[in-house]
Write a protein that holds these residues in place. Structure first.
Motif, PDB file in Angstrom:
ATOM      1  N   PRO A  75       0.836  -1.201   0.000  1.00 29.30           N
ATOM      2  CA  PRO A  75       0.000   0.000   0.000  1.00 29.30           C
ATOM      3  C   PRO A  75       0.871   1.252   0.000  1.00 29.30           C
ATOM      4  O   PRO A  75       2.022   1.212   0.449  1.00 29.30           O
ATOM      5  N   ALA A  76       0.320   2.328  -0.498  1.00 33.55           N
ATOM      6  CA  ALA A  76       0.981   3.614  -0.316  1.00 33.55           C
ATOM      7  C   ALA A  76       0.830   3.962   1.164  1.00 33.55           C
ATOM      8  O   ALA A  76      -0.090   3.486   1.827  1.00 33.55           O
ATOM      9  N   VAL A  77       1.736   4.775   1.683  1.00 34.82           N
ATOM     10  CA  VAL A  77       1.702   5.131   3.103  1.00 34.82           C
ATOM     11  C   VAL A  77       1.820   6.641   3.243  1.00 34.82           C
ATOM     12  O   VAL A  77       2.651   7.270   2.586  1.00 34.82           O
ATOM     13  N   SER A  98       5.748   5.029  -2.882  1.00 33.05           N
ATOM     14  CA  SER A  98       4.585   5.808  -2.466  1.00 33.05           C
ATOM     15  C   SER A  98       4.515   5.992  -0.960  1.00 33.05           C
ATOM     16  O   SER A  98       3.650   5.444  -0.283  1.00 33.05           O
ATOM     17  N   VAL A  99       5.449   6.769  -0.436  1.00 26.25           N
ATOM     18  CA  VAL A  99       5.449   7.121   0.979  1.00 26.25           C
ATOM     19  C   VAL A  99       5.467   8.639   1.056  1.00 26.25           C
ATOM     20  O   VAL A  99       6.358   9.281   0.507  1.00 26.25           O
ATOM     21  N   HIS A 100       4.468   9.215   1.727  1.00 23.86           N
ATOM     22  CA  HIS A 100       4.376  10.666   1.870  1.00 23.86           C
ATOM     23  C   HIS A 100       4.571  11.024   3.327  1.00 23.86           C
ATOM     24  O   HIS A 100       3.934  10.441   4.204  1.00 23.86           O
ATOM     25  N   LEU A 101       5.441  11.971   3.585  1.00 27.39           N
ATOM     26  CA  LEU A 101       5.704  12.450   4.941  1.00 27.39           C
ATOM     27  C   LEU A 101       5.077  13.819   5.092  1.00 27.39           C
ATOM     28  O   LEU A 101       5.399  14.742   4.351  1.00 27.39           O
ATOM     29  N   LEU A 102       4.137  13.951   6.031  1.00 34.13           N
ATOM     30  CA  LEU A 102       3.443  15.217   6.239  1.00 34.13           C
ATOM     31  C   LEU A 102       3.809  15.809   7.584  1.00 34.13           C
ATOM     32  O   LEU A 102       3.786  15.113   8.597  1.00 34.13           O
ATOM     33  N   ARG A 103       4.121  17.072   7.624  1.00 33.99           N
ATOM     34  CA  ARG A 103       4.362  17.796   8.871  1.00 33.99           C
ATOM     35  C   ARG A 103       3.058  18.495   9.224  1.00 33.99           C
ATOM     36  O   ARG A 103       2.590  19.346   8.486  1.00 33.99           O
ATOM     37  N   GLY A 104       2.453  18.116  10.312  1.00 35.86           N
ATOM     38  CA  GLY A 104       1.176  18.704  10.708  1.00 35.86           C
ATOM     39  C   GLY A 104       0.064  17.679  10.584  1.00 35.86           C
ATOM     40  O   GLY A 104       0.301  16.534  10.234  1.00 35.86           O
ATOM     41  N   SER A 105      -1.143  18.102  10.869  1.00 38.88           N
ATOM     42  CA  SER A 105      -2.234  17.124  10.901  1.00 38.88           C
ATOM     43  C   SER A 105      -3.520  17.631  10.253  1.00 38.88           C
ATOM     44  O   SER A 105      -4.596  17.149  10.559  1.00 38.88           O
ATOM     45  N   GLU A 106      -3.415  18.591   9.388  1.00 36.25           N
ATOM     46  CA  GLU A 106      -4.612  19.119   8.739  1.00 36.25           C
ATOM     47  C   GLU A 106      -5.187  18.084   7.781  1.00 36.25           C
ATOM     48  O   GLU A 106      -4.462  17.538   6.944  1.00 36.25           O
ATOM     49  N   PRO A 107      -6.482  17.803   7.880  1.00 40.83           N
ATOM     50  CA  PRO A 107      -7.094  16.835   6.972  1.00 40.83           C
ATOM     51  C   PRO A 107      -6.876  17.169   5.497  1.00 40.83           C
ATOM     52  O   PRO A 107      -6.694  16.276   4.684  1.00 40.83           O
ATOM     53  N   ARG A 108      -6.861  18.457   5.163  1.00 40.13           N
ATOM     54  CA  ARG A 108      -6.676  18.821   3.759  1.00 40.13           C
ATOM     55  C   ARG A 108      -5.307  18.404   3.236  1.00 40.13           C
ATOM     56  O   ARG A 108      -5.155  18.093   2.056  1.00 40.13           O
ATOM     57  N   ASP A 109      -4.283  18.393   4.121  1.00 37.58           N
ATOM     58  CA  ASP A 109      -2.952  17.951   3.707  1.00 37.58           C
ATOM     59  C   ASP A 109      -2.945  16.458   3.399  1.00 37.58           C
ATOM     60  O   ASP A 109      -2.294  16.005   2.462  1.00 37.58           O
ATOM     61  N   VAL A 110      -3.677  15.696   4.208  1.00 35.89           N
ATOM     62  CA  VAL A 110      -3.776  14.254   3.964  1.00 35.89           C
ATOM     63  C   VAL A 110      -4.517  14.002   2.649  1.00 35.89           C
ATOM     64  O   VAL A 110      -4.098  13.172   1.840  1.00 35.89           O
ATOM     65  N   VAL A 111      -5.590  14.733   2.407  1.00 36.06           N
ATOM     66  CA  VAL A 111      -6.340  14.578   1.159  1.00 36.06           C
ATOM     67  C   VAL A 111      -5.458  14.944  -0.033  1.00 36.06           C
ATOM     68  O   VAL A 111      -5.487  14.269  -1.073  1.00 36.06           O
ATOM     69  N   HIS A 112      -4.653  15.984   0.108  1.00 38.10           N
ATOM     70  CA  HIS A 112      -3.731  16.368  -0.961  1.00 38.10           C
ATOM     71  C   HIS A 112      -2.750  15.226  -1.254  1.00 38.10           C
ATOM     72  O   HIS A 112      -2.471  14.919  -2.415  1.00 38.10           O
ATOM     73  N   ALA A 113      -2.224  14.584  -0.202  1.00 37.75           N
ATOM     74  CA  ALA A 113      -1.311  13.439  -0.379  1.00 37.75           C
ATOM     75  C   ALA A 113      -2.038  12.283  -1.066  1.00 37.75           C
ATOM     76  O   ALA A 113      -1.478  11.631  -1.956  1.00 37.75           O
ATOM     77  N   LEU A 114      -3.293  12.038  -0.684  1.00 39.77           N
ATOM     78  CA  LEU A 114      -4.068  10.969  -1.316  1.00 39.77           C
ATOM     79  C   LEU A 114      -4.272  11.265  -2.807  1.00 39.77           C
ATOM     80  O   LEU A 114      -4.190  10.363  -3.645  1.00 39.77           O
ATOM     81  N   ARG A 115      -4.540  12.519  -3.126  1.00 39.00           N
ATOM     82  CA  ARG A 115      -4.702  12.885  -4.540  1.00 39.00           C
ATOM     83  C   ARG A 115      -3.413  12.650  -5.312  1.00 39.00           C
ATOM     84  O   ARG A 115      -3.437  12.182  -6.452  1.00 39.00           O
ATOM     85  N   ALA A 116      -2.275  13.001  -4.707  1.00 44.28           N
ATOM     86  CA  ALA A 116      -0.980  12.785  -5.367  1.00 44.28           C
ATOM     87  C   ALA A 116      -0.751  11.292  -5.607  1.00 44.28           C
ATOM     88  O   ALA A 116      -0.285  10.891  -6.677  1.00 44.28           O
ATOM     89  N   ILE A 117      -1.094  10.472  -4.627  1.00 41.14           N
ATOM     90  CA  ILE A 117      -0.954   9.027  -4.773  1.00 41.14           C
ATOM     91  C   ILE A 117      -1.887   8.516  -5.867  1.00 41.14           C
ATOM     92  O   ILE A 117      -1.492   7.716  -6.719  1.00 41.14           O
TER      93      ILE A 117
END
Length: 129
Positions: A75-77, A98-117
């Protein structure tokens, strides 16, 4: 794409889940709170993406990420962390696929990473990048 969330805080989880479900291309299909459960769910459900909250006590996100990426298919992570101990190994993991490292916890940042994946998966084999 199917998503497995690893979080303890139900308020954060609810906000994250709502943000993910707002996009019709993503569905949270499971929720785990510890290493063993998340690994078992990912192995059984063959989720497309696992979102790990690295701020949880007693969680080694890099070890879990390595175990998840060893699954077939991997899976992507997405690792959500304010700061990540062992940043060098984390960047090596991110460079391999497919590993994305996010600094912070905003839901929109996670959605952005999901879109990139999702974009990466629609264009080619995700681990080839």
């Amino acid at each position: 794409m199917t998503v497995l969330l690893m979080e303890h805080d139900s308020d954060t989880s609810s906000g994250m889940r709502s943000a993910i479900h707002a996009n019709r291309h993503f569905r949270v299909i499971a929720h785990g709170t510890d290493h063993a459960t998340v690994l078992a769910l990912a192995r059984t459900l063959l989720t497309d993406v696992v979102v790990i909250d690295a701020r949880l006590d007693g969680v080694d996100p890099l070890a879990l990420c390595q175990e998840l990426r060893a699954l077939t298919p991997p899976p992507a992570v997405v690792i959500v962390a304010a700061q990540l101990a062992g940043a060098e190994p984390a960047h090596h993991l991110a460079a391999r696929g497919s590993v994305h490292l996010l600094r912070g916890s905003e839901p929109r940042d996670v959605v952005h990473a999901l879109r990139a994946i999702g974009t990466r998966r629609s264009l080619c084999y995700p681990d080839a990048l």
